[in-house]
Design a protein around this motif. Structure first.
Motif, PDB file in Angstrom:
ATOM      1  N   THR A   1      29.847 -25.247 -50.225  1.00 26.56           N
ATOM      2  CA  THR A   1      29.224 -26.361 -49.510  1.00 26.56           C
ATOM      3  C   THR A   1      28.555 -25.762 -48.279  1.00 26.56           C
ATOM      4  N   VAL A   2      27.234 -25.921 -48.198  1.00 26.22           N
ATOM      5  CA  VAL A   2      26.516 -25.373 -47.041  1.00 26.22           C
ATOM      6  C   VAL A   2      26.054 -26.544 -46.174  1.00 26.22           C
ATOM      7  N   ILE A   3      26.433 -26.466 -44.904  1.00 27.63           N
ATOM      8  CA  ILE A   3      26.155 -27.575 -43.990  1.00 27.63           C
ATOM      9  C   ILE A   3      25.268 -27.121 -42.836  1.00 27.63           C
ATOM     10  N   LEU A   4      24.233 -27.913 -42.589  1.00 27.82           N
ATOM     11  CA  LEU A   4      23.379 -27.706 -41.414  1.00 27.82           C
ATOM     12  C   LEU A   4      23.745 -28.814 -40.429  1.00 27.82           C
ATOM     13  N   PRO A   5      24.385 -28.476 -39.299  1.00 31.75           N
ATOM     14  CA  PRO A   5      24.876 -29.540 -38.407  1.00 31.75           C
ATOM     15  C   PRO A   5      23.779 -30.473 -37.900  1.00 31.75           C
ATOM     16  N   GLU A   6      22.581 -29.963 -37.712  1.00 35.97           N
ATOM     17  CA  GLU A   6      21.480 -30.809 -37.215  1.00 35.97           C
ATOM     18  C   GLU A   6      20.423 -30.898 -38.300  1.00 35.97           C
ATOM     19  N   LYS A   7      20.349 -32.045 -38.967  1.00 34.35           N
ATOM     20  CA  LYS A   7      19.461 -32.097 -40.137  1.00 34.35           C
ATOM     21  C   LYS A   7      17.981 -31.980 -39.784  1.00 34.35           C
ATOM     22  N   HIS A   8      17.621 -32.251 -38.525  1.00 31.32           N
ATOM     23  CA  HIS A   8      16.207 -32.140 -38.164  1.00 31.32           C
ATOM     24  C   HIS A   8      15.860 -30.781 -37.550  1.00 31.32           C
ATOM     25  N   ALA A   9      16.769 -29.829 -37.662  1.00 32.73           N
ATOM     26  CA  ALA A   9      16.455 -28.490 -37.153  1.00 32.73           C
ATOM     27  C   ALA A   9      15.646 -27.749 -38.214  1.00 32.73           C
ATOM     28  N   GLY A  10      14.336 -27.814 -38.082  1.00 34.37           N
ATOM     29  CA  GLY A  10      13.455 -27.152 -39.059  1.00 34.37           C
ATOM     30  C   GLY A  10      12.751 -25.975 -38.424  1.00 34.37           C
ATOM     31  N   CYS A  11      11.896 -25.317 -39.201  1.00 38.05           N
ATOM     32  CA  CYS A  11      11.087 -24.227 -38.660  1.00 38.05           C
ATOM     33  C   CYS A  11       9.626 -24.582 -38.942  1.00 38.05           C
ATOM     34  N   PRO A  12       8.852 -24.910 -37.894  1.00 36.50           N
ATOM     35  CA  PRO A  12       7.455 -25.294 -38.110  1.00 36.50           C
ATOM     36  C   PRO A  12       6.663 -24.250 -38.903  1.00 36.50           C
ATOM     37  N   MET A  13       6.976 -22.972 -38.694  1.00 36.55           N
ATOM     38  CA  MET A  13       6.232 -21.959 -39.465  1.00 36.55           C
ATOM     39  C   MET A  13       6.521 -22.084 -40.962  1.00 36.55           C
ATOM     40  N   ALA A  14       7.789 -22.334 -41.301  1.00 35.95           N
ATOM     41  CA  ALA A  14       8.150 -22.459 -42.726  1.00 35.95           C
ATOM     42  C   ALA A  14       7.377 -23.607 -43.376  1.00 35.95           C
ATOM     43  N   ASP A  15       7.059 -24.637 -42.564  1.00 38.78           N
ATOM     44  CA  ASP A  15       6.327 -25.792 -43.109  1.00 38.78           C
ATOM     45  C   ASP A  15       4.823 -25.529 -43.238  1.00 38.78           C
ATOM     46  N   MET A  16       4.379 -24.363 -42.812  1.00 37.91           N
ATOM     47  CA  MET A  16       2.930 -24.086 -42.863  1.00 37.91           C
ATOM     48  C   MET A  16       2.475 -23.577 -44.226  1.00 37.91           C
ATOM     49  N   VAL A  17       3.407 -23.438 -45.161  1.00 36.16           N
ATOM     50  CA  VAL A  17       2.995 -23.121 -46.540  1.00 36.16           C
ATOM     51  C   VAL A  17       3.797 -24.011 -47.496  1.00 36.16           C
ATOM     52  N   THR A  18       3.076 -24.547 -48.489  1.00 37.62           N
ATOM     53  CA  THR A  18       3.756 -25.345 -49.520  1.00 37.62           C
ATOM     54  C   THR A  18       3.634 -24.616 -50.856  1.00 37.62           C
ATOM     55  N   ALA A  19       4.494 -24.982 -51.798  1.00 43.49           N
ATOM     56  CA  ALA A  19       4.442 -24.357 -53.122  1.00 43.49           C
ATOM     57  C   ALA A  19       3.083 -24.626 -53.779  1.00 43.49           C
ATOM     58  N   GLU A  20       2.539 -25.836 -53.580  1.00 46.85           N
ATOM     59  CA  GLU A  20       1.254 -26.192 -54.204  1.00 46.85           C
ATOM     60  C   GLU A  20       0.131 -25.296 -53.677  1.00 46.85           C
ATOM     61  N   ALA A  21       0.084 -25.143 -52.354  1.00 45.18           N
ATOM     62  CA  ALA A  21      -0.970 -24.316 -51.755  1.00 45.18           C
ATOM     63  C   ALA A  21      -0.817 -22.860 -52.203  1.00 45.18           C
ATOM     64  N   LEU A  22       0.425 -22.408 -52.308  1.00 45.44           N
ATOM     65  CA  LEU A  22       0.656 -21.020 -52.738  1.00 45.44           C
ATOM     66  C   LEU A  22       0.218 -20.829 -54.195  1.00 45.44           C
ATOM     67  N   LYS A  23       0.497 -21.825 -55.028  1.00 48.61           N
ATOM     68  CA  LYS A  23       0.075 -21.732 -56.441  1.00 48.61           C
ATOM     69  C   LYS A  23      -1.439 -21.545 -56.527  1.00 48.61           C
ATOM     70  N   LYS A  24      -2.185 -22.270 -55.697  1.00 50.35           N
ATOM     71  CA  LYS A  24      -3.654 -22.151 -55.698  1.00 50.35           C
ATOM     72  C   LYS A  24      -4.069 -20.734 -55.286  1.00 50.35           C
ATOM     73  N   LYS A  25      -3.401 -20.211 -54.287  1.00 52.92           N
ATOM     74  CA  LYS A  25      -3.716 -18.859 -53.805  1.00 52.92           C
ATOM     75  C   LYS A  25      -3.458 -17.834 -54.911  1.00 52.92           C
ATOM     76  N   LYS A  26      -2.388 -18.062 -55.674  1.00 57.30           N
ATOM     77  CA  LYS A  26      -2.060 -17.127 -56.765  1.00 57.30           C
ATOM     78  C   LYS A  26      -3.171 -17.122 -57.825  1.00 57.30           C
ATOM     79  N   VAL A  27      -3.758 -18.294 -58.053  1.00 55.63           N
ATOM     80  CA  VAL A  27      -4.855 -18.376 -59.031  1.00 55.63           C
ATOM     81  C   VAL A  27      -6.060 -17.571 -58.532  1.00 55.63           C
ATOM     82  N   GLU A  28      -6.292 -17.599 -57.215  1.00 57.43           N
ATOM     83  CA  GLU A  28      -7.423 -16.844 -56.644  1.00 57.43           C
ATOM     84  C   GLU A  28      -7.207 -15.327 -56.717  1.00 57.43           C
ATOM     85  N   HIS A  29      -5.934 -14.901 -56.771  1.00 53.21           N
ATOM     86  CA  HIS A  29      -5.612 -13.453 -56.768  1.00 53.21           C
ATOM     87  C   HIS A  29      -4.635 -13.156 -57.900  1.00 53.21           C
TER      88      HIS A  29
END
Ligand code: 13P
Ligand code: SF4
Length: 301
Positions: free
Chosen positions: A74-102
């Motif tokens: 069981t993995v617990i994050l005590p503060e559920k809104h503790a995110g990393c803005p940088m991590a949110d700067m890439v999504t799986a969808e956007a990365l998939k598109k980039k993979k198609v380009e390269h």
């Protein structure tokens, strides 16, 4: 010992839990943790731990990485809104598109990314092993997400690779400007400069040492130098001073604070152990694919 700490320790025993904390957590949280470390050390610790419950004092992608590696815990994050803005700067969808380009390129994701992005990547890395991870790949073309600054740092270290950069960045490290460094050096002419690779290239270029939070702490402890200017988040000062009490540390600028890392408190840890929230849950298909990129990273060391 105050009552909150006593109760946290009692619940830890009762639930067979461990508390891990990132080097940017507030001092009181670091002081009660079983391990304080950088992203890589914490991932490895969680992978090898026998605990049933991991209380992860850090940001979301870190707790998520622990869950990817240890699905039965069981993995617990005590503060559920503790995110990393940088991590949110890439999504799986956007990365998939980039993979198609390269089409021939390998995909390396910084651990500061979501499980979905890790699932779309060939291998993960942290700031402590990024150069080794990229160098271990046979492909010349590498899509690197999401940190443009870390990607540029790797590109400079490995000129035989073609690093295809993403335009993500850390809102905290990006704040450091060349003038901050020049001013700090003027104030502390004897001090040497240690910085995190999430800093802009113009800062990294001026540094005496570039490394993960743990590598910065270790470097300061073993260096002959006595004074250091620190170019990373302020939470690191606690461990720097503890490990090297006879040395002097100057934070590059007072604004070097990651607001998300500061959300977790002793109260939130106690609450998380009492209520077992916020549990990290993952889609099993995503988890299995994300795990491959983390396992591959762990095998590079
Ligand atoms: P480290 O892996 O060096 O601790 O860095 C994590 C992080 O989020 C830095 O901003
Ligand atoms: Fe994310 Fe930057 Fe905070 Fe690290 S310091 S968790 S990269 S926002």
């Amino acid at each position: 010992m105050n009552d909150i700490i006593k109760e946290i320790n009692r619940l830890k025993k009762e639930k067979n839990a461990v508390i891990v904390a990132h080097n940017y957590q507030i001092d009181e949280v670091q002081d009660i943790a079983d391990l304080v470390g950088d992203s890589f050390a914490l991932s490895k610790f969680c992978a090898n731990s026998n605990a049933d419950v991991i209380v992860f004092c850090g940001v979301h992608f870190m707790a998520e990485s622990a869950k990817i590696i240890s699905p039965k815990k069981t993995v617990i994050l005590p503060e559920k809104h503790a995110g990393c803005p940088m991590a949110d700067m890439v999504t799986a969808e956007a990365l998939k598109k980039k993979k198609v380009e390269h089409p021939g390129a390998a995909v390396v994701c910084y651990i500061n990314s979501s499980a979905e992005v890790k699932a779309e990547s060939d291998i993960c890395c942290t700031s402590s092993n990024a150069v080794n991870v990229v160098n271990s790949l046979e492909q010349k073309d590498i899509i690197f997400v999401p940190d443009e600054n870390l990607g540029s740092y790797i590109a400079e270290k490995l000129p035989h690779k073609n690093i295809i950069l993403w335009n993500g960045y850390c809102i905290t490290h990006h704040k450091i400007k060349k003038d901050d460094v020049l001013l700090a050096k003027e104030k502390h002419p004897e001090a040497i400069l240690l910085v995190h690779p999430e800093c802009r290239k113009e800062i990294v270029d001026l540094a005496n040492f570039v490394g993960s939070t743990k590598q910065i702490i270790d470097y300061a402890a073993t260096s002959d130098a006595k004074e250091f200017i620190i170019g990373t988040e302020m939470g690191i000062m606690h461990k720097l001073k503890m490990e090297s009490p006879d040395k002097k540390f100057y934070l590059m600028s007072p604004g070097l604070i990651c607001p998300n890392m500061k959300k977790t408190t002793l109260d939130s840890i106690l609450h998380s152990l009492q209520t077992m929230t916020e549990k990290i849950e993952l889609d099993e298909d995503v988890r299995i694919r994300a795990r491959k990129s983390l396992d591959r990273m762990l095998s590079v060391e």
